[in-house]
Motif scaffolding. Structure first.
Motif, PDB file in Angstrom:
ATOM      1  N   SER A 274       0.827  -1.206   0.000  1.00  0.00           N
ATOM      2  CA  SER A 274       0.000   0.000   0.000  1.00  0.00           C
ATOM      3  C   SER A 274       0.863   1.259   0.000  1.00  0.00           C
ATOM      4  O   SER A 274       0.591   2.225  -0.727  1.00  0.00           O
ATOM      5  CB  SER A 274      -0.910   0.023   1.232  1.00  0.00           C
ATOM      6  OG  SER A 274      -1.892  -0.978   1.144  1.00  0.00           O
ATOM      7  N   GLU A 275       1.908   1.235   0.813  1.00  0.00           N
ATOM      8  CA  GLU A 275       2.800   2.398   0.879  1.00  0.00           C
ATOM      9  C   GLU A 275       3.509   2.613  -0.457  1.00  0.00           C
ATOM     10  O   GLU A 275       3.640   3.756  -0.920  1.00  0.00           O
ATOM     11  CB  GLU A 275       3.819   2.203   2.004  1.00  0.00           C
ATOM     12  CG  GLU A 275       3.218   2.230   3.402  1.00  0.00           C
ATOM     13  CD  GLU A 275       4.222   1.860   4.481  1.00  0.00           C
ATOM     14  OE1 GLU A 275       5.423   1.676   4.120  1.00  0.00           O
ATOM     15  OE2 GLU A 275       3.835   1.752   5.655  1.00  0.00           O
ATOM     16  N   ILE A 292      -3.839   0.683  -9.284  1.00  0.00           N
ATOM     17  CA  ILE A 292      -4.520  -0.612  -9.252  1.00  0.00           C
ATOM     18  C   ILE A 292      -3.583  -1.697  -8.721  1.00  0.00           C
ATOM     19  O   ILE A 292      -2.359  -1.598  -8.822  1.00  0.00           O
ATOM     20  CB  ILE A 292      -5.087  -1.005 -10.629  1.00  0.00           C
ATOM     21  CG1 ILE A 292      -3.990  -1.161 -11.681  1.00  0.00           C
ATOM     22  CG2 ILE A 292      -6.125   0.008 -11.075  1.00  0.00           C
ATOM     23  CD1 ILE A 292      -4.518  -1.652 -13.028  1.00  0.00           C
ATOM     24  N   VAL A 293      -4.200  -2.728  -8.159  1.00  0.00           N
ATOM     25  CA  VAL A 293      -3.489  -3.828  -7.506  1.00  0.00           C
ATOM     26  C   VAL A 293      -3.901  -5.141  -8.174  1.00  0.00           C
ATOM     27  O   VAL A 293      -5.088  -5.358  -8.430  1.00  0.00           O
ATOM     28  CB  VAL A 293      -3.837  -3.898  -6.005  1.00  0.00           C
ATOM     29  CG1 VAL A 293      -3.124  -5.073  -5.333  1.00  0.00           C
ATOM     30  CG2 VAL A 293      -3.477  -2.588  -5.311  1.00  0.00           C
ATOM     31  N   ALA A 339      -7.915   0.069   2.117  1.00  0.00           N
ATOM     32  CA  ALA A 339      -6.944   1.135   1.832  1.00  0.00           C
ATOM     33  C   ALA A 339      -7.397   2.038   0.685  1.00  0.00           C
ATOM     34  O   ALA A 339      -6.760   3.068   0.432  1.00  0.00           O
ATOM     35  CB  ALA A 339      -5.590   0.519   1.505  1.00  0.00           C
ATOM     36  N   GLY A 340      -8.460   1.644  -0.008  1.00  0.00           N
ATOM     37  CA  GLY A 340      -9.023   2.514  -1.039  1.00  0.00           C
ATOM     38  C   GLY A 340      -8.528   2.267  -2.447  1.00  0.00           C
ATOM     39  O   GLY A 340      -8.823   3.039  -3.360  1.00  0.00           O
ATOM     40  N   TRP A 367     -16.593  -2.471   4.842  1.00  0.00           N
ATOM     41  CA  TRP A 367     -16.259  -1.108   4.444  1.00  0.00           C
ATOM     42  C   TRP A 367     -16.980  -0.782   3.138  1.00  0.00           C
ATOM     43  O   TRP A 367     -16.400  -0.858   2.049  1.00  0.00           O
ATOM     44  CB  TRP A 367     -14.745  -0.960   4.252  1.00  0.00           C
ATOM     45  CG  TRP A 367     -13.962  -1.350   5.474  1.00  0.00           C
ATOM     46  CD1 TRP A 367     -13.825  -0.635   6.632  1.00  0.00           C
ATOM     47  CD2 TRP A 367     -13.208  -2.556   5.654  1.00  0.00           C
ATOM     48  NE1 TRP A 367     -13.041  -1.320   7.525  1.00  0.00           N
ATOM     49  CE2 TRP A 367     -12.638  -2.497   6.954  1.00  0.00           C
ATOM     50  CE3 TRP A 367     -12.955  -3.676   4.855  1.00  0.00           C
ATOM     51  CZ2 TRP A 367     -11.843  -3.517   7.455  1.00  0.00           C
ATOM     52  CZ3 TRP A 367     -12.165  -4.692   5.355  1.00  0.00           C
ATOM     53  CH2 TRP A 367     -11.617  -4.602   6.634  1.00  0.00           C
ATOM     54  N   PRO A 368     -18.261  -0.459   3.198  1.00  0.00           N
ATOM     55  CA  PRO A 368     -19.009  -0.153   1.969  1.00  0.00           C
ATOM     56  C   PRO A 368     -18.319   0.948   1.173  1.00  0.00           C
ATOM     57  O   PRO A 368     -17.798   1.922   1.755  1.00  0.00           O
ATOM     58  CB  PRO A 368     -20.372   0.305   2.492  1.00  0.00           C
ATOM     59  CG  PRO A 368     -20.490  -0.325   3.849  1.00  0.00           C
ATOM     60  CD  PRO A 368     -19.095  -0.335   4.400  1.00  0.00           C
TER      61      PRO A 368
END
Length: 539
Positions: A274-275, A292-293, A339-340, A367-368
């Motif tokens: 994430s970082e 994107i992941v 994390a968004g 987390w909607p």
């Protein structure tokens, strides 16, 4: 700044409010107008460029699942079944028997720098009758020089005895090391944990190589040749070096595409990933978009490494291989969602789809998040009830339509059988359910060519000419949307690309033929040029 106006024989916009245009007017790299010359002049001084007056214009193609490895892997020996063209334009003939494969390897061995392993790629064992390629067949080329053969799917490799010894593979207890009935390692390594024994021993990092400037330029040239203006690299290490290389290369004025790399989630602990992704996002620009992941859960159906639900594979016992324990993927989905970030999740088999839908459902309950657009990639065997869940979760799909042509005959006769082949790559069902979806080629697994991919989704013909799952065929308009606006939506980029409408980047493919003309197969339509930000990329 002067307005440039491009007249054309036809302009297909993919914008339902204005499906066709008269002329394309561009200012500051964006679409200004699609009306007449007179209407464009209302905005100011106009310069007419009529070089495309007899051509068809439409939004530049968006390849939502391919790999920059296409620009690097041609350093190695091609052993594929099908004829193929390199980014430099060289045509390589396919190989149809093991003797031809051994001969090409021997030719490469004669040119090899002493001390280096011999690396080849593109081999697809499922097409070959008789004994499966193993260390013994490779040892006939050499049992002292390390030989590494990557399979076409990039999910499996075969190595010779020298590699097995030097990488001490036989002594390892890792899922994916194939052994015979006597427990002997035969030289086949399935999926990433097993293959990394070889990568680590010889310092091989294909994906880091693919992030280097010349590989990126080769990749971009190959994309431009096929009418692509936005392309992904859907498994990138996103190391500091890779990020800097991509940034500097894409900033070159001559770089002809926009690039969207995805963080390889398995290459990082979640917090560190994430970082790193957040840091990379500060280095992006109009031609380089981070955010994107990518998760790679299972393998490939034709390698028998995809994870299938009952009744499993048609002609072998057992199931496929996970690239990590399912709980690891579940936890990663929760982490990156919270994390968004947007997730793109490789799911070939229906068991992999089920596991990832469960994870997405839990993440969205905890987390909607509106408009998350998490995307399941490939989804070759996704079931109707799973498609319904995708719709309920407001997720997206990117469907591997090329598989129908390249492996449809194999799936029918060997891996899946008749019934499941009727739902293979279910584009029409996704469309009926109003699921956001794109279609893709997964280069270098299959060649870059969005029009060929659209042809596969439209016609559903295998290499032998058989038609699989006629009820899942989509019409031309829907197929064209899947390689433009649909693919852009899966990347969260549809506010910038995917259609020609005022305010969007003027990214355009110029065609010699009309893609809505039913008398011309989509795969036969010729690419004339592309524009990026309103500028011809061949200028």
């Amino acid at each position: 700044m002067t307005i440039t106006l491009y007249p054309a024989r036809r302009i297909i916009t993919m914008n339902p409010s204005q499906p066709e245009g008269d002329c394309l007017a561009v200012k500051d790299g964006r679409v200004l107008s699609l009306g007449s010359l007179e209407q464009a002049r209302a905005f100011g001084e106009v310069t007419v460029d009529d070089r495309y007056a007899d051509k068809v214009l439409m939004p530049g193609f968006v390849e939502g699942h391919s790999h920059a490895l296409e620009g690097a892997i041609w350093e190695y020996i091609y052993l594929g079944w099908f004829d193929k063209q390199s980014p430099a334009g060289q045509r390589w003939s396919g190989l149809r028997d093991v003797a031809s494969l051994q001969a090409r390897l021997a030719e490469g061995l004669a040119r090899l720098t002493p001390g280096e392993p011999l690396i080849a790629w593109g081999f697809d064992p499922i097409y070959f009758s008789g004994a499966r390629l193993d260390k013994g067949l490779l040892d006939t080329v050499s049992d002292t020089v390390p030989i590494i053969v990557m399979h076409a799917s990039l999910h499996v490799m075969t190595v010779n005895s020298a590699v097995i010894e030097q990488a001490t593979i036989a002594s390892k207890e890792i899922d994916g090391i194939v052994r015979n009935a006597g427990g002997e390692c035969v030289g086949e390594l399935q999926e990433m944990p097993a293959m990394h024994l070889v990568f680590d021993r010889y310092g091989i990092d294909f994906f880091e190589q693919a992030s280097q400037p010349e590989a990126l330029r080769q990749y971009a040239r190959a994309a431009r040749r096929e009418g692509i203006t936005t392309i992904t690299d859907l498994l990138n290490p996103l190391s500091d070096g890779a990020v800097e290389s991509m940034r500097s290369t894409t900033l070159e004025p001559s770089f002809p595409v926009r690039l969207v790399p995805a963080l390889n989630a398995l290459g990082w602990a979640p917090e560190e990933g994430s970082e790193q992704l957040a840091k990379a996002m500060t280095q992006g620009h109009d031609k380089l978009v981070f955010g994107i992941v990518k998760l790679v859960t299972d393998g490939a159906i034709q390698n028998y490494t995809a994870r299938l639900q009952w009744p499993g594979y048609l002609d072998v016992e057992g199931n496929g291989v996970w690239n990590a324990p399912p709980q690891t993927f579940h936890d990663m989905v929760l982490h990156y969602h919270q994390a968004g970030f947007q997730l793109h999740i490789h799911t070939n088999g229906d068991e992999a789809v089920e596991v990832m839908l469960d994870a997405l459902e839990e993440a969205l309950c905890l987390w909607p998040r509106l408009n998350h657009r998490h995307t399941l990639q490939h989804v070759q065997l996704i079931r109707q009830d799973q498609l319904y869940r995708v719709k309920q979760l407001d997720a997206c799909l990117n469907i591997f339509a090329n598989h129908i042509y390249y492996w449809g005959d194999i799936h029918l006769s060997r891996t899946l059988g008749f019934d499941r082949c009727q739902r293979l790559e279910p584009t029409a069902s996704a469309n009926r359910l109003d699921i956001t979806f794109g279609i893709h080629c997964d280069a270098p697994v299959t060649p870059l060519s969005p029009l060929f991919t659209a042809h596969c989704a439209h016609r559903r013909q295998t290499a032998s000419g058989a038609v699989l799952g006629v009820e899942e065929a989509i019409n031309r308009q829907v197929a064209l949307e899947a390689i433009t606006l649909g693919a852009a939506r899966t990347l969260h980029l549809d506010r910038h690309i995917g259609s020609l409408e005022p305010g969007k980047w003027a990214d355009v493919v110029v065609l010699d033929d009309d893609p809505l003309d039913e008398s011309i197969a989509l795969k036969d339509i010729r690419i004339h040029a592309t524009l990026l930000g309103g500028l011809p990329t061949d200028a």
